[in-house]
Design a protein around this motif. Structure first.
Motif, PDB file in Angstrom:
ATOM      1  N   LYS A  64      -3.821   3.088  -0.944  1.00 53.71           N
ATOM      2  CA  LYS A  64      -4.112   2.570  -1.674  1.00 53.71           C
ATOM      3  C   LYS A  64      -3.183   1.273  -2.313  1.00 53.71           C
ATOM      4  CE  LYS A  64      -6.424   2.220  -5.393  1.00 53.71           C
ATOM      5  NZ  LYS A  64      -7.707   2.036  -6.086  1.00 53.71           N
ATOM      6  N   PRO A  98       1.466   5.579   0.178  1.00 52.09           N
ATOM      7  CA  PRO A  98      -0.205   6.835   0.823  1.00 52.09           C
ATOM      8  C   PRO A  98      -0.626   7.613   0.358  1.00 52.09           C
ATOM      9  CG  PRO A  98       2.278   6.924   1.949  1.00 52.09           C
ATOM     10  CD  PRO A  98       2.615   5.387   0.729  1.00 52.09           C
ATOM     11  N   SER A 110      -5.265  14.143   5.247  1.00 56.71           N
ATOM     12  CA  SER A 110      -6.023  13.193   5.914  1.00 56.71           C
ATOM     13  C   SER A 110      -5.442  11.860   4.761  1.00 56.71           C
ATOM     14  CB  SER A 110      -7.180  12.404   5.717  1.00 56.71           C
ATOM     15  OG  SER A 110      -7.392  11.064   5.777  1.00 56.71           O
ATOM     16  N   GLN A 114      -4.370   8.400   3.570  1.00 55.79           N
ATOM     17  CA  GLN A 114      -5.179   7.512   2.983  1.00 55.79           C
ATOM     18  C   GLN A 114      -3.728   6.341   2.110  1.00 55.79           C
ATOM     19  OE1 GLN A 114      -8.337   7.889   1.559  1.00 55.79           O
ATOM     20  NE2 GLN A 114      -9.105   9.059   2.699  1.00 55.79           N
ATOM     21  N   SER A 133      -5.310   2.240  10.939  1.00 56.02           N
ATOM     22  CA  SER A 133      -6.377   2.977  11.121  1.00 56.02           C
ATOM     23  C   SER A 133      -6.090   3.577   9.819  1.00 56.02           C
ATOM     24  CB  SER A 133      -6.337   4.231  11.582  1.00 56.02           C
ATOM     25  OG  SER A 133      -4.884   4.555  11.517  1.00 56.02           O
ATOM     26  N   PRO A 134      -7.794   4.033   9.095  1.00 61.56           N
ATOM     27  CA  PRO A 134      -7.212   4.433   7.572  1.00 61.56           C
ATOM     28  C   PRO A 134      -7.010   5.564   7.123  1.00 61.56           C
ATOM     29  CG  PRO A 134      -9.612   4.564   8.861  1.00 61.56           C
ATOM     30  CD  PRO A 134      -8.892   4.214   9.989  1.00 61.56           C
ATOM     31  N   GLY A 135      -6.263   6.638   8.152  1.00 61.91           N
ATOM     32  CA  GLY A 135      -5.496   7.057   7.593  1.00 61.91           C
ATOM     33  C   GLY A 135      -5.185   8.433   8.661  1.00 61.91           C
ATOM     34  N   THR A 161      -9.010  -4.893   9.403  1.00 65.20           N
ATOM     35  CA  THR A 161      -8.220  -3.873   9.644  1.00 65.20           C
ATOM     36  C   THR A 161      -7.048  -4.155  10.050  1.00 65.20           C
ATOM     37  OG1 THR A 161     -10.540  -2.852   8.808  1.00 65.20           O
ATOM     38  CG2 THR A 161      -8.775  -1.441   9.952  1.00 65.20           C
ATOM     39  N   GLU A 174       0.743  -1.098   0.069  1.00 69.18           N
ATOM     40  CA  GLU A 174       0.063  -0.100  -0.170  1.00 69.18           C
ATOM     41  C   GLU A 174       0.771   0.949  -0.012  1.00 69.18           C
ATOM     42  OE1 GLU A 174      -2.560  -0.017   3.106  1.00 69.18           O
ATOM     43  OE2 GLU A 174      -3.578  -1.713   2.370  1.00 69.18           O
TER      44      GLU A 174
END
Length: 526
Positions: free
Chosen positions: A322, A300, A318, A320, A502-504, A499, A298
């Motif tokens: 991908k 950022p 923020s 995040q 945290s998502p961001g 999960t 992933e």
């Protein structure tokens, strides 16, 4: 209770039949019933029997009986047909009592209900029984009706047979499904092999010349098509301060004669490139379940969000993530035709910084991806090329100075040319296979490492056996189980919670400069 003259009594079966094992007194219409043990002090228990006028009910006793008595011989009649079997005949509508004395002193009470005979209902049930025997030969199914409901009992081989039996029984009224189903074997496991084969080739040709003078023939200037970074001239030449020039790109050939103040930059370059990708993700999943595979990572990227208005407001950024890499999502289903229906979505992606985006100092790469999303059907071991691409492209840019650039031979000095050729070949092949687990005691396959690892300090990590933990062996699986229990066991489990972070993470920085500011951690991971 004083016996009626019409009561039939069965007495004195010899000690030859004494004390049969089993605490259950079973009736054909009332199911399993509790049985009290013999002795001086016994608590009597009552059970229910239902019989129609002109019909009979057979009561199977777990131990021999000494005698039986019916409260009203005008309503029902009890007849012993064997040491442990009693047949109840319905004579007239009403309710009465049946008492059974067993060898050893035990007693059993039955509440006998004799209902009026309904020829139409009986004919309907008999027709229903014939249909069930025809549709399910060799599968014991029993049908009874009470109060407008049809009770369906017995054992069927699978859930499809249970559904069909309920559909047939529903023609006679509301069905109460009390069927048992044979426990099915384990679901087959399906291994999906996917192969990504990609070949990207490119050929790049560039040819150009930029001529500049810092005073040749008392002339300052340059001749260029502006395609490949020409030199920039500044100032005016004198005997003590020669003209200056700036080169932003020397290209690949640079020539300058200070004695005649004449120079040139030449771009004459040919580039060949090749990119080969071979990815073979393999994933095992149960029939009808979804499998997911990702080999990658992933990256950022920032998402700018406004927090406060005005010149003094702040901006929240923020962070995040991908995913990228080799991804495989699919759902295989075995059809009644013994083929495999496959919903598959393979994807290969990688970071592409060449076509990335820079915003406020943040560089966000793009994703170069190759993906397929389709549904196919094929037999075990067969292969499909579910995706293919053959892409040939040629881009040519030609720049020249008008008129002089058209002069033969000499005009080549006043031209520039760039030619780009690309060739992309891609194929995606899928192959499903039905596989079985590796038998116990057989070494599983391992990766062949080129170098040996250091020997471990301790032996292999294993769990202690049952002789140490005292664990009991697992019970054997039941042969049958109720329909609703089997359906519940076949439902999908709750999805895994994957999960882990945290998502961001949100960073609050000044709106004007987007520089350093106060850092606020994101929400706490679940």
């Amino acid at each position: 209770m004083r016996p009626n003259p019409g009561i039939t009594i069965v007495c004195l079966w010899a000690a030859f039949f004494a004390t049969w094992a089993g605490p259950i007194l079973q009736a054909q219409t009332s199911g399993s019933l509790p049985q009290s043990t013999g002795g001086a002090n016994i608590q009597d228990s009552a059970n229910d029997l239902v019989v129609a006028v002109g019909k009979s009910v057979l009561v199977d006793c777990a131990r021999p009986v000494e005698r039986v008595a019916v409260g009203s011989g005008d309503l029902a009649e009890a007849t012993a047909v064997s040491p442990s079997e009693i047949m109840i005949n319905g004579k007239a509508p009403g309710e009465t009592t049946l008492i059974v004395w067993q060898v050893g002193g035990g007693r059993q009470f039955f509440n006998v209900k004799v209902r009026a005979s309904n020829p139409a209902a009986n004919d309907r049930l008999e027709a229903l029984r014939r249909e069930l025997r025809t549709e399910f030969p060799g599968q014991p199914l029993h049908v009874s009706a009470e109060g407008g409901s049809v009770f369906l009992r017995g054992t069927v081989k699978d859930l499809e047979s249970s559904d069909r039996a309920v559909q047939i029984a529903s023609t006679a009224g509301k069905v109460v499904n009390l069927l048992y189903v044979n426990v099915p074997p384990p679901e087959p496991q399906i291994l999906l092999k996917v192969r990504f084969a990609s070949l990207d080739r490119n050929l790049n040709k560039q040819l150009a010349i930029n001529i500049f003078s810092t005073g040749a023939a008392n002339t300052i200037g340059s001749i260029t098509t502006q395609q490949f970074s020409p030199p920039s001239l500044a100032g005016t030449g004198t005997s003590t301060d020669p003209s200056r020039f700036t080169l932003s790109n020397l290209l690949n050939i640079f020539i300058f004669r200070p004695d005649i103040n004449l120079g040139a930059t030449i771009q004459a370059l040919q580039t060949n490139g090749i990119l080969q990708i071979l990815a073979e993700p393999n994933l095992l999943v149960a029939n009808g379940k979804q499998g997911s595979f990702l080999a990658g990572g992933e990256y950022p990227y920032p998402v700018v969000q406004g927090v406060g208005g005005g010149a003094g407001g702040n901006t929240a950024i923020s962070i995040q993530f991908k995913e990228f890499g080799v991804r495989l999502n699919f759902i295989p289903t075995i059809t009644p035709r013994n083929t495999i229906r496959l919903q598959v979505a393979p994807e290969v992606s990688n970071l592409d910084f060449t076509n990335g985006l820079t915003i406020s100092g943040f560089t966000v790469p793009s994703l170069a991806s190759r993906k397929v999303n389709t549904e196919v059907e094929l037999s075990e071991g067969q292969s499909f090329a579910i995706g293919g691409l053959l892409d040939n492209r040629e881009t040519k840019n030609l720049s020249k100075i008008p008129f002089i650039g058209d002069v033969p031979v000499l005009g080549k000095l006043f031209q520039s040319m760039s030619k780009i050729r690309t060739n992309t070949e891609l194929v995606v092949i899928v192959t499903p296979e039905i596989v079985a687990p590796i038998p116990a005691g057989v070494a599983p396959p391992e990766v062949k490492y080129p170098d040996e690892f250091l020997p471990p300090n301790s032996g292999p990590l294993t769990n202690p056996g049952a002789n140490v933990t005292g664990a009991k062996p697992l019970p054997a699986p039941p042969a049958t189980m109720p329909v609703e229990q089997l359906v519940q066991s076949m439902q999908s489990e709750q999805p895994l919670n994957t999960t882990s972070i945290s998502p961001g993470t949100i960073y609050t920085v000044p709106a004007a400069g987007m520089g350093a500011g106060t850092t606020h951690p994101g929400p706490t991971p679940p």
